[in-house]
Design a protein around this motif. Structure first.
Motif, short mmCIF file in Angstrom:
data_model
loop_
_atom_site.label_atom_id
_atom_site.label_comp_id
_atom_site.label_asym_id
_atom_site.label_seq_id
_atom_site.Cartn_x
_atom_site.Cartn_y
_atom_site.Cartn_z
N ALA A 251 -12.51 15.07 4.95
CA ALA A 251 -11.36 15.83 4.46
C ALA A 251 -11.27 17.15 5.22
O ALA A 251 -12.26 17.87 5.35
N LEU A 252 -10.10 17.44 5.76
CA LEU A 252 -9.90 18.64 6.58
C LEU A 252 -8.48 19.14 6.36
O LEU A 252 -7.56 18.34 6.18
N THR A 253 -8.30 20.44 6.39
CA THR A 253 -6.96 21.00 6.23
C THR A 253 -6.66 22.03 7.32
O THR A 253 -7.49 22.87 7.65
N SER A 254 -5.45 21.94 7.84
CA SER A 254 -4.95 22.95 8.78
C SER A 254 -3.84 23.77 8.12
O SER A 254 -3.01 24.37 8.80
N GLU A 255 -3.85 23.80 6.80
CA GLU A 255 -2.80 24.49 6.05
C GLU A 255 -2.70 25.96 6.43
O GLU A 255 -1.60 26.52 6.50
N LYS A 256 -3.82 26.59 6.69
CA LYS A 256 -3.80 28.02 7.01
C LYS A 256 -3.03 28.27 8.31
O LYS A 256 -2.19 29.19 8.38
N ALA A 257 -3.30 27.48 9.34
CA ALA A 257 -2.59 27.66 10.61
C ALA A 257 -1.10 27.37 10.46
O ALA A 257 -0.26 28.04 11.07
N ARG A 258 -0.77 26.40 9.63
CA ARG A 258 0.64 26.08 9.39
C ARG A 258 1.34 27.22 8.65
O ARG A 258 2.47 27.61 8.99
N ARG A 259 0.66 27.74 7.64
CA ARG A 259 1.27 28.77 6.80
C ARG A 259 1.35 30.12 7.50
O ARG A 259 2.38 30.81 7.46
#
Length: 285
Positions: A251-259
């Motif tokens: 499980a990995l998230t790139s939400e920070k870079a997107r936001r």
């Protein structure tokens, strides 16, 4: 009239040339790290040039009064222990002694840690970008790194597909993110995971088979059972470091870079096909 582009020579393993390389620079992008180390080389062959080279770049940048350095790290630097169920995000720091990591990834972990420790309290700002598996168009067919996976598939290797998966990022999106992290005020002092969608190797192979037409005729389709791959892994220099990752989707998230930075990765299918076509054109399959 000042030239738009100039070149300087410097080596991560040598002090010479770095002051000249960064002289007059407002920003520095540190994207280099040792990759093509000879098979059988120990951990230090990766770690020492990665960590010491990073410190050379940062020291020169600080001395030159550079405003910000953006360093390329790796998404693996945020990966939690196997079977932990935790999500990789920028708040996590990987244990370099975790046996799931090969020497290259250990070098990225220790280099980024050294960078943040060195830059603490410095006027020069630091931001780090943490990419997943980098695919996309190539400029040449040598020193391919992770792109070799695509080249091998187009050439029909391996004959049977192991259940390995990757969080994919397009090299073009990664380059754009570096530039944004360089100039965006809110990027200072921050880490950013750069990854699009997760793809199993079988998914990538299927995309190549359907998207390349006749050029995809050699791409393998048959799967290799994970239990058999695990038995064979100790006998293969290529498979051995990948054995802990077989059958696992982290499980990995790139939400920070997107936001924060507006990161918007393109479809993985576009990345994979463009990568393969560029390799074919460059003679790298």
């Amino acid at each position: 009239m000042r030239a738009a582009l100039s070149f300087a020579r410097a080596d991560l393993t040598d002090d010479d040339g770095w002051a000249e390389a960064v002289s007059g620079c407002t920003y520095v992008l540190h994207v280099a790290s040792p990759l093509g180390v000879a098979t059988g080389s120990g951990r230090d062959a990766y770690v020492r040039p990665a960590r010491e080279g990073t410190l050379r770049v940062l020291s020169a940048a600080v001395d030159a009064g550079v405003r910000r350095v953006v360093m390329t790290s790796a998404a693996a630097t945020t990966r939690p222990p196997l079977a932990s169920g935790l999500v990789s995000d920028e708040t996590r720091w990987t244990d370099p002694d975790d046996p799931q990591f090969d020497n290259y990834r250990v070098s990225k972990i220790l280099a980024e840690r050294a960078a943040w420790a060195f830059m603490a309290g410095k006027q020069t700002e630091l931001a780090t970008v943490l990419p997943g598996a980098v695919f996309g168009p190539v400029l040449a067919a040598d020193n391919l790194g992770s792109v070799r996976i695509i080249g091998d598939l187009v050439a029909g290797r391996p004959r049977f597909l192991p259940r390995l998966g990757f969080w994919v990022v397009d090299v073009r999106d990664l380059a754009d993110l570096h530039v944004t992290a360089m100039i965006a005020p809110e990027a200072a002092g921050e880490r950013f995971i750069a990854a699009g969608d997760f793809q199993w190797m079988g998914d990538i192979a299927a995309t190549l088979r359907t998207g390349l037409g006749p050029d995809g005729r050699k791409v393998p389709t048959r799967r290799l059972p994970t239990t058999l791959v695990r038995l064979l892994a100790p006998l293969s220099a290529d498979l051995k470091p990948l054995a802990p990752l077989l059958g696992r989707k982290f499980a990995l998230t790139s939400e920070k870079a997107r936001r924060v930075l507006g990161f918007a990765p393109r479809p993985v299918s576009t990345t994979v096909i463009d990568c393969a076509r560029s390799l074919i054109a460059a003679g790298g399959r």
